[in-house]
Design a protein around this motif. Structure first.
Motif, PDB file in Angstrom:
ATOM      1  N   GLU A 211      38.898  36.841  37.323  1.00  0.00           N
ATOM      2  CA  GLU A 211      39.623  35.063  38.406  1.00  0.00           C
ATOM      3  C   GLU A 211      39.590  35.726  39.467  1.00  0.00           C
ATOM      4  O   GLU A 211      39.889  36.758  38.974  1.00  0.00           O
ATOM      5  CB  GLU A 211      40.928  33.666  37.695  1.00  0.00           C
ATOM      6  CG  GLU A 211      39.939  33.533  36.157  1.00  0.00           C
ATOM      7  CD  GLU A 211      40.722  31.679  35.572  1.00  0.00           C
ATOM      8  OE1 GLU A 211      41.767  32.221  35.823  1.00  0.00           O
ATOM      9  OE2 GLU A 211      40.150  32.265  34.398  1.00  0.00           O
ATOM     10  N   GLN A 212      41.052  35.283  40.515  1.00  0.00           N
ATOM     11  CA  GLN A 212      41.180  36.040  41.456  1.00  0.00           C
ATOM     12  C   GLN A 212      42.336  36.528  40.897  1.00  0.00           C
ATOM     13  O   GLN A 212      42.033  37.935  41.992  1.00  0.00           O
ATOM     14  CB  GLN A 212      41.704  34.562  42.545  1.00  0.00           C
ATOM     15  CG  GLN A 212      42.152  34.831  44.273  1.00  0.00           C
ATOM     16  CD  GLN A 212      42.741  34.520  44.624  1.00  0.00           C
ATOM     17  OE1 GLN A 212      42.144  32.441  44.759  1.00  0.00           O
ATOM     18  NE2 GLN A 212      42.785  34.332  45.944  1.00  0.00           N
ATOM     19  N   ASP A 213      42.872  36.291  40.347  1.00  0.00           N
ATOM     20  CA  ASP A 213      44.238  37.416  39.850  1.00  0.00           C
ATOM     21  C   ASP A 213      44.615  37.829  38.112  1.00  0.00           C
ATOM     22  O   ASP A 213      45.988  38.726  38.514  1.00  0.00           O
ATOM     23  CB  ASP A 213      45.174  36.468  40.676  1.00  0.00           C
ATOM     24  CG  ASP A 213      45.874  35.120  39.010  1.00  0.00           C
ATOM     25  OD1 ASP A 213      45.218  34.257  38.922  1.00  0.00           O
ATOM     26  OD2 ASP A 213      46.677  34.643  39.246  1.00  0.00           O
ATOM     27  N   LYS A 214      43.616  37.428  37.605  1.00  0.00           N
ATOM     28  CA  LYS A 214      43.954  37.948  36.095  1.00  0.00           C
ATOM     29  C   LYS A 214      42.263  38.280  36.209  1.00  0.00           C
ATOM     30  O   LYS A 214      40.785  37.348  36.502  1.00  0.00           O
ATOM     31  CB  LYS A 214      44.947  36.952  35.453  1.00  0.00           C
ATOM     32  CG  LYS A 214      43.996  35.687  35.284  1.00  0.00           C
ATOM     33  CD  LYS A 214      45.106  34.513  34.457  1.00  0.00           C
ATOM     34  CE  LYS A 214      44.001  32.995  34.414  1.00  0.00           C
ATOM     35  NZ  LYS A 214      45.219  32.269  34.184  1.00  0.00           N
ATOM     36  N   LEU A 215      42.171  38.702  35.037  1.00  0.00           N
ATOM     37  CA  LEU A 215      40.861  39.008  33.636  1.00  0.00           C
ATOM     38  C   LEU A 215      41.568  38.664  32.712  1.00  0.00           C
ATOM     39  O   LEU A 215      42.138  38.802  31.544  1.00  0.00           O
ATOM     40  CB  LEU A 215      40.415  39.813  33.367  1.00  0.00           C
ATOM     41  CG  LEU A 215      39.519  40.935  32.570  1.00  0.00           C
ATOM     42  CD1 LEU A 215      38.395  40.122  32.702  1.00  0.00           C
ATOM     43  CD2 LEU A 215      39.358  42.028  32.475  1.00  0.00           C
TER      44      LEU A 215
END
Length: 273
Positions: A211-215
């Motif tokens: 995702e944009q800010d996390k896995l």
């Protein structure tokens, strides 16, 4: 203080000297009271700061301890990987060569039986080399996170699983901290190990959702599962959780009897190196 104010307003206090004395006493009382309150506030703040410092020091100590344990474990795994590759691998390679030499000296019927034994040795040699690579963090970093997971799943699939697949969603974002990459890979390895030992599962799946800010990582098996409320928390489960906490990763392991096991990790991608 209220009594002194009432006394000051009383008609019995007639002289200026008496009034000044009461005013002085009231002033002193106000100053003393103010100082006591300030002292208490300062003392309480200092006490809270000391407690906060102690908590931060304890957290820092635990983080350093976890880091040290992780580094020791990684070095141990690397040494085991070297031993498997250099010693056990060489022994299996030598055994395979000897079998091939002996095979040429046998009749056709015996050669067929030797071929099967030779194939087993060759397959064992291949498995040992794959395992040795997965235990060496330098090799894992060299071939990449996704490929390392794929190799591990392929190795497990040959052992016992009907399917062991990796699915990647979103645009792959490289890890800025390579130590975190190794730690997450070790958590998945621990999950795979528990699945092999306890689950009786036939299928294993891993999803990497960038995702944009996390896995977000989801690993699941279709084994017999367990009661997460009553199961004894062994070293494997504790290792996975403590490693996740070490890299600020949300950790969730869910299971019910007959429903398999679901592992979910949420790793923030914007963590500093």
């Amino acid at each position: 203080m209220i009594n002194l104010l009432l006394l000051l307003q009383s008609p019995q206090v007639s002289t200026a000297a008496e009034r000044y004395l009461l005013i002085y006493m009231i002033g002193v009382l106000i100053v003393v009271t103010t100082l006591v309150i300030l002292f208490f506030i300062v003392f309480q703040k200092r006490k809270n700061q000391l407690l906060l410092d102690q908590i931060m020091q304890q957290q820092a100590f635990e983080a350093e301890l976890s880091n040290a344990q992780t580094e020791i474990q990684e070095q141990t795994l690397k040494n085991i990987g070297w031993e498997l590759h250099d010693n056990v691998g060489q022994l299996l390679a030598a055994a395979s060569m000897q079998l091939n030499i002996l095979k040429t000296k046998l009749n056709t019927e015996a050669q067929d039986n030797f071929s099967e034994a030779s194939d087993f040795v060759k397959q064992s040699l291949k498995e040992v080399r794959m395992l040795s690579r997965s235990l060496n963090n330098e090799v894992v970093l060299n071939i990449g996170f996704e490929q390392s997971i794929t190799n591990e799943l392929n190795r497990l699939k040959k052992m016992r699983f009907a399917s062991a697949e990796l699915h990647v969603k979103g645009e792959v974002i490289p890890f800025t901290n390579k130590k975190h990459e190794i730690i997450i890979f070790r958590i998945l390895q621990e999950f795979f190990s528990n699945t092999v030992k306890y689950s009786d599962a036939k299928n294993l799946a891993v999803i990497l959702n960038y995702e944009q800010d996390k896995l977000v990582i989801k690993a699941t098996d279709d084994g017999k599962g367990f009661n997460s409320e009553t199961v004894e928390k062994g070293s494997g489960l504790l290792n996975m959780k403590s490693r996740a906490e070490l890299i600020n990763t949300n950790f969730s392991l869910q299971s019910n009897p007959g429903e398999g096991v679901k592992l979910q990790l949420e790793y923030p991608l914007n963590q500093p190196v």
